[in-house]
Structure formats: C-alpha cells, structure tokens
Scaffold this motif. Structure first.
Motif, PDB file in Angstrom:
ATOM      1  N   SER A  11       0.738  -0.841   0.035  1.00  0.00           N
ATOM      2  CA  SER A  11      -0.078   0.094   0.264  1.00  0.00           C
ATOM      3  C   SER A  11       0.788   1.107  -0.034  1.00  0.00           C
ATOM      4  CB  SER A  11      -0.963  -0.231   1.330  1.00  0.00           C
ATOM      5  OG  SER A  11      -2.188  -0.693   1.003  1.00  0.00           O
ATOM      6  N   LEU A  12       2.009   1.494   0.681  1.00  0.00           N
ATOM      7  CA  LEU A  12       3.198   2.400   0.765  1.00  0.00           C
ATOM      8  C   LEU A  12       3.988   3.125  -0.446  1.00  0.00           C
ATOM      9  CD1 LEU A  12       3.747   4.248   2.597  1.00  0.00           C
ATOM     10  CD2 LEU A  12       5.856   3.167   3.675  1.00  0.00           C
ATOM     11  N   LEU A  13       4.332   1.465  -0.945  1.00  0.00           N
ATOM     12  CA  LEU A  13       5.156   1.324  -1.866  1.00  0.00           C
ATOM     13  C   LEU A  13       3.952   1.752  -3.177  1.00  0.00           C
ATOM     14  CD1 LEU A  13       7.665   1.347  -3.383  1.00  0.00           C
ATOM     15  CD2 LEU A  13       6.528  -0.887  -4.205  1.00  0.00           C
ATOM     16  N   ASP A  14       2.972   1.044  -3.865  1.00  0.00           N
ATOM     17  CA  ASP A  14       1.823   1.267  -4.439  1.00  0.00           C
ATOM     18  C   ASP A  14       1.272   2.459  -4.493  1.00  0.00           C
ATOM     19  OD1 ASP A  14       0.700   0.815  -7.171  1.00  0.00           O
ATOM     20  OD2 ASP A  14      -0.075  -1.077  -6.169  1.00  0.00           O
ATOM     21  N   LYS A  15       0.426   2.749  -3.388  1.00  0.00           N
ATOM     22  CA  LYS A  15      -1.000   3.147  -3.340  1.00  0.00           C
ATOM     23  C   LYS A  15      -0.919   4.715  -3.135  1.00  0.00           C
ATOM     24  CE  LYS A  15      -3.641  -0.020  -4.698  1.00  0.00           C
ATOM     25  NZ  LYS A  15      -4.058  -0.662  -6.270  1.00  0.00           N
ATOM     26  N   VAL A  16       0.456   4.873  -2.455  1.00  0.00           N
ATOM     27  CA  VAL A  16       1.535   6.024  -2.247  1.00  0.00           C
ATOM     28  C   VAL A  16       1.932   6.827  -3.118  1.00  0.00           C
ATOM     29  CG1 VAL A  16       1.870   7.779   0.037  1.00  0.00           C
ATOM     30  CG2 VAL A  16       0.322   5.791   0.384  1.00  0.00           C
ATOM     31  N   ILE A  17       3.162   6.343  -2.975  1.00  0.00           N
ATOM     32  CA  ILE A  17       4.647   6.387  -3.643  1.00  0.00           C
ATOM     33  C   ILE A  17       3.944   6.565  -4.920  1.00  0.00           C
ATOM     34  CG2 ILE A  17       6.811   5.940  -4.167  1.00  0.00           C
ATOM     35  CD1 ILE A  17       7.405   4.875  -0.763  1.00  0.00           C
ATOM     36  N   TYR A  18       3.865   5.462  -5.202  1.00  0.00           N
ATOM     37  CA  TYR A  18       3.836   5.046  -6.805  1.00  0.00           C
ATOM     38  C   TYR A  18       3.105   5.777  -7.818  1.00  0.00           C
ATOM     39  CZ  TYR A  18       2.496   3.226 -11.646  1.00  0.00           C
ATOM     40  OH  TYR A  18       2.706   3.141 -13.184  1.00  0.00           O
ATOM     41  N   GLU A  19       1.673   6.511  -7.244  1.00  0.00           N
ATOM     42  CA  GLU A  19       0.502   6.914  -7.278  1.00  0.00           C
ATOM     43  C   GLU A  19       0.655   7.987  -7.158  1.00  0.00           C
ATOM     44  OE1 GLU A  19      -2.170   6.023  -8.933  1.00  0.00           O
ATOM     45  OE2 GLU A  19      -2.032   3.910  -8.731  1.00  0.00           O
ATOM     46  N   SER A  20       0.996   9.150  -6.203  1.00  0.00           N
ATOM     47  CA  SER A  20       1.628   9.776  -6.261  1.00  0.00           C
ATOM     48  C   SER A  20       2.583  10.431  -7.437  1.00  0.00           C
ATOM     49  CB  SER A  20       2.091  10.288  -4.861  1.00  0.00           C
ATOM     50  OG  SER A  20       1.405   9.938  -3.668  1.00  0.00           O
ATOM     51  N   LEU A  21       3.716   9.988  -7.483  1.00  0.00           N
ATOM     52  CA  LEU A  21       4.694  10.408  -8.367  1.00  0.00           C
ATOM     53  C   LEU A  21       4.096  10.652 -10.019  1.00  0.00           C
ATOM     54  CD1 LEU A  21       7.765   8.290  -6.864  1.00  0.00           C
ATOM     55  CD2 LEU A  21       7.345  10.181  -6.995  1.00  0.00           C
ATOM     56  N   ILE A  22       3.187   9.276 -10.208  1.00  0.00           N
ATOM     57  CA  ILE A  22       2.941   9.099 -11.387  1.00  0.00           C
ATOM     58  C   ILE A  22       1.555  10.370 -11.721  1.00  0.00           C
ATOM     59  CG2 ILE A  22       1.165   7.709 -11.381  1.00  0.00           C
ATOM     60  CD1 ILE A  22       2.151   6.189 -14.226  1.00  0.00           C
TER      61      ILE A  22
END
Length: 314
Positions: A44-55
């Motif tokens: 959730s931290l890697l995908d739903k927060v970091i990645y989603e925010s970056l993209i």
C-alpha cells in the motif's frame, strides 16, 4: 551495500488502505527496504502512495509528498508477472525478437522475397505456419482424455513458414537464432546486432547476464518459465528502460521465488545501481536483501486492522 544518502522523498500522513496516517522519509542514493508481516501495509505504501503520487504528480492517499525533484526519473517494477500466451516469449518481452527480425529482414534474400520484419516475428500473420497458425503444435482431440499436442508436421514445430526459414545468417534461420541461449550467442549477437551502438538492446543483454538468465533463449515461451525467472525478466525489462543515473527504482518483492545464489546476483546488480547514483526502494521480507539495505521501514505490528504503523527500530 554502500551509498551516499541524500535528500529524497518526504511523505506526510500516508493513509492508503490500513496505513494509519504515517510520515515516511526515504533517502536518495541508497537501498531502502519496506518490510513487515503480510497485510501490514507494505505494498500500500509503495504502490498506492509513492507510485500513485509520483505518476499523478500530486499527493495521492497522503496529505503531502515532497522530493520528486531530487530524481531524474522513476520506474516501478511490480510483483505481477507478464502475460504467458502461446506467442509470448523471452525475446518478445525484452524486445530482442524485434532486433533479430530487423537484421534478418535486411538480408539480400529477404529483400528479394519482399520480406519485412514482420515475416521474422514469431506468431505474426506474415510469418506463421498456415497449418498450426504459428504455435508449432497440432492438437489431437481425445474423447475421454486431455487433448494431445504434437509437433506440427508441416513446419516441424518451428511455427514459421518454410520460405521464411530459408533466410540464413551464419547458417542459422530465424528459428535457430531464437533458440540460442544468451550465454551461447554472445558472439552472434555482437556480430549481427547493433550491440554497443544500440541504446536499447545493449543494456538488455548486459542485464540478462547480471541477473543469471543467460541460460534462457529469446524463443523460450514465457509459460515454461518459473516464477523466479519471470520476476527477473520483468526486472530486466524495467531496468533496461532506465537512462542515466539518479533514478528512483521501486520494486515489489524482487526476490520472490529466487534461489539464494540468484538473490546474491541481484544484490550485486543493486549495488552497481546504487554506486551509479540511483535509489532503490524494495518491498521485501527476504533477510538477505534486508541485510543489504541501508534503511529499513518496518510496518505492523500485525496485518489488516492491526497493521499500518511504523515499528521503531530497536
């Protein structure tokens, strides 16, 4: 795993799924491991927060995220494996088949026959055997048993039309070239493919060796590979698209299904990427990877409703 920590990402109040409005700091220039029990909130931290925010270029599932400007770019290599249809091969996933097809299409015999690159792509309309439609197999239906697959009598199991197989390089047809392992075909690739002058192929060939996949061939079907091999192929595909240094590389369980010897090869590759100035953030529960990380973010203490908190380091 040595590196020079620099200012990286700063995340405030991450709250995707069961994350409990946590603040997270991720330094640039090092390997950070995100770990914890199953369901603790790692992905959730890697995908739903970091990645989603970056993209999305805005805070997603968090109040704020700062630091994207500290990186030249980012790539995300998730845990899911590539598709494994009958035409999906190692070469098609990595783009090596396209390079081979262009080389064979440039031959004088190919031009004489009016062949294009598509005539040398496995399973394409221009290349495929009319009897088996490029699969290389014939199906025999059995009334009370599973259907039986036998090599196609017309193409001999190659899946290619006869006239396409009559084009040779160093005595090898396109089918022969696709069956060469990467370990066996180093000279063939360097002699007949763009090699060092090509900005997309050369990194792939290097990474294939560094990840211990030299035993594979471009023509190998993805559905015959182990989970660990598929994971590493996806890693190669993702890393080959990276240009320069100072890239943020996000990985979800990169060691899944791997033997300890293969994990050591991956760690060596990770160390090279860090030395070049890149940043790695990995979701993992692998002790060898965690031991190599310069920073560990542990989530928990449990899973589900019992997770989502940062566990202080002891």
């Amino acid at each position: 795993m040595n590196g020079n920590p620099r200012k990286g990402l700063s995340i405030q109040k991450a709250h995707a799924n069961n994350l409990r409005h946590i603040d997270v700091e991720i330094s640039a220039g090092i390997l950070t491991a995100i770990t914890g029990v199953s369901g603790s909130g790692k992905t959730s931290l890697l995908d739903k927060v970091i990645y989603e925010s970056l993209i999305s270029e805005r805070p997603v599932n968090c109040d704020d995220i700062q630091g994207k400007e500290h990186f030249s770019g980012f790539i995300y290599i998730e845990q899911s494996v590539p598709g494994t249809g009958h035409t999906a091969t190692v070469g098609s996933l990595l783009g090596v088949s396209d390079h081979l097809a262009r080389i064979y299409a440039a031959r004088a015999e190919s031009k004489k026959q009016g062949f294009k690159s598509s005539h040398f792509i496995s399973g394409s309309r221009d290349s495929r055997c009319v009897a088996c439609e490029g699969t290389g197999f014939s199906h025999v239906s059995m009334d009370f048993f599973n259907d039986i697959e036998t090599p196609c009598e017309r193409c001999g199991g190659t899946g290619f039309r006869d006239e396409v197989l009559d084009v040779y390089i160093e005595g090898k047809s396109i089918y022969d070239a696709l069956q060469l392992s990467f370990d066996e075909s180093v000279t063939f690739f360097e002699t007949n493919l763009p090699g060092k002058s090509d900005k997309t192929l050369h990194p792939v060939l290097q990474l294939i060796q560094k990840t211990g996949l030299g035993h594979l061939s471009p023509g190998r079907s993805l559905k015959t590979l182990s989970t660990g091999e598929l994971q590493r192929l996806k890693l190669v595909s993702g890393l080959a698209s990276k240009t320069g240094s100072n890239t943020l590389i996000l990985l979800d369980e990169p060691t899944g299904g791997l033997h300890p010897k293969d994990i050591q090869k991956l760690l060596k590759l990770f160390a090279e990427l860090i030395k070049e100035g890149n940043t790695l953030v990995c979701v993992t529960h692998e002790p060898l990877l965690m031991a190599s990380a310069q920073s560990i973010i542990e989530l928990g203490p449990g899973g589900g409703s019992q997770g989502g908190k940062i566990i202080p380091s002891s």
